[in-house]
Scaffold this active site. Structure first.
Site, short mmCIF file in Angstrom:
data_model
loop_
_atom_site.label_atom_id
_atom_site.label_comp_id
_atom_site.label_asym_id
_atom_site.label_seq_id
_atom_site.Cartn_x
_atom_site.Cartn_y
_atom_site.Cartn_z
CG ASP A 181 -2.48 3.39 7.17
OD1 ASP A 181 -2.56 2.86 6.05
OD2 ASP A 181 -3.22 4.33 7.53
CG HIS A 208 -0.24 6.14 4.90
ND1 HIS A 208 -1.62 6.19 5.02
CD2 HIS A 208 0.25 6.96 5.86
CE1 HIS A 208 -1.94 7.00 6.01
NE2 HIS A 208 -0.82 7.48 6.54
CG ASN A 266 -1.79 1.19 1.35
OD1 ASN A 266 -2.44 1.56 0.38
ND2 ASN A 266 -1.84 1.83 2.51
CB SER A 294 5.24 5.06 4.18
OG SER A 294 5.64 6.09 5.05
C1 GRF Z 1 -2.76 8.87 -2.36
O1 GRF Z 1 -2.39 10.01 -1.67
C2 GRF Z 1 -2.36 7.63 -1.59
O2 GRF Z 1 -1.19 7.81 -0.86
C3 GRF Z 1 -3.53 7.42 -0.67
O3 GRF Z 1 -4.65 7.78 -1.41
C4 GRF Z 1 -4.28 8.70 -2.43
C5 GRF Z 1 -4.72 8.10 -3.73
O4 GRF Z 1 -4.47 8.97 -4.80
N1 GRF Z 1 -3.54 6.07 -0.17
P1 GRF Z 1 -4.51 8.41 -6.28
O5 GRF Z 1 -5.89 7.76 -6.46
O6 GRF Z 1 -3.40 7.41 -6.43
O7 GRF Z 1 -4.35 9.60 -7.16
#
Ligand code: GRF
Length: 216
Positions: free
Chosen positions: A147, A111, A109, A138
């Site tokens: 997370d 984050h 994932n 991260s």
């Molecule tokens: C990103 O900021 C990611 O870190 C978080 O959700 C957001 C998704 O943005 N988990 P995108 O859909 O990849 O533009």
């Protein structure tokens, strides 16, 4: 042989797009074989389709509160496409331990914070409110606790005095787009070992620099 990867999204899909772009390189060790959304209206679906990637929707609202039924459908879809690794990219559903166990050490994932700080939502606003001078993103393995999994890669950005959540988010997003494909490449190439909950990364050379804020 490229590893077969699925990207799970719920929204705009900019990290998904970064993964698709990186995976076009014949030397990249993973191929994006499937983009799956839990929301039929996710903007990222159209981006994936226009890149020629197979897309699918498993609408979580159809299953009501039955999270396992939703996950069983996801699992079937992933198995049907021979998926080996899963990348969550703005996927706004929590998984049960059942699903996480099926993808143990094979699901990652991104984050938008320097974990373990600012788990959860609204990370940029919370970073600004806390007054941290360094913020970032991260990439981590997914474990049942949100997370919390072993961290593969992080990237940091200076927090500027006049930052808003929008300006800070944009700077962090640029970092996300860089570290997510790089982390997936390390995983797919078999360069990550988890030892005592920490990721050991092989095959990366060079020294990391310092980021000091303000630049004193
Ligand atoms: C990103 O900021 C990611 O870190 C978080 O959700 C957001 C998704 O943005 N988990 P995108 O859909 O990849 O533009």
């Amino acid at each position: 042989m490229k590893k077969r990867v699925a990207v799970l999204i719920s929204g705009r899909g900019s990290n998904m797009a970064a993964l698709i772009e990186a995976a076009k390189d014949p030397a990249f060790p993973a191929g994006i074989m499937l983009v799956l959304s839990n929301r039929p209206a996710a903007a990222g679906l159209a981006i994936a389709r226009s890149a020629g990637i197979t897309t699918a929707v498993v609408d979580h609202t159809v299953q009501g509160k039955d999270r396992e039924a939703f996950e069983r459908q996801l699992q079937e879809m992933l198995e049907a496409h021979g998926i080996e690794f899963v990348c969550l990219a703005g996927f706004m559903r929590l998984f049960t331990p059942w699903f996480v166990a099926r993808w143990n050490e094979r699901m990652i994932n991104i984050h938008p914070a320097l974990l373990p700080a600012f788990k959860g939502l609204d990370t940029h606003a919370r970073a600004l409110a806390a007054g941290v001078k360094i913020h970032g993103a991260s990439v981590h393995f997914v474990v049942p606790d949100m997370d919390c999994g072993p961290i593969i890669a992080q990237g940091a950005a200076a927090v500027l005095d006049d930052d808003t959540t929008a300006t800070l988010a944009a700077r962090v997003l640029a970092i996300e787009h860089r570290i997510y494909p790089a982390a997936l490449a390390l995983l797919a190439a078999g360069h990550i070992k988890i030892i005592d909950g920490r990721c050991r990364i092989e095959g990366v050379t060079g020294a990391a620099g310092h980021l000091i804020v303000p630049p004193i």
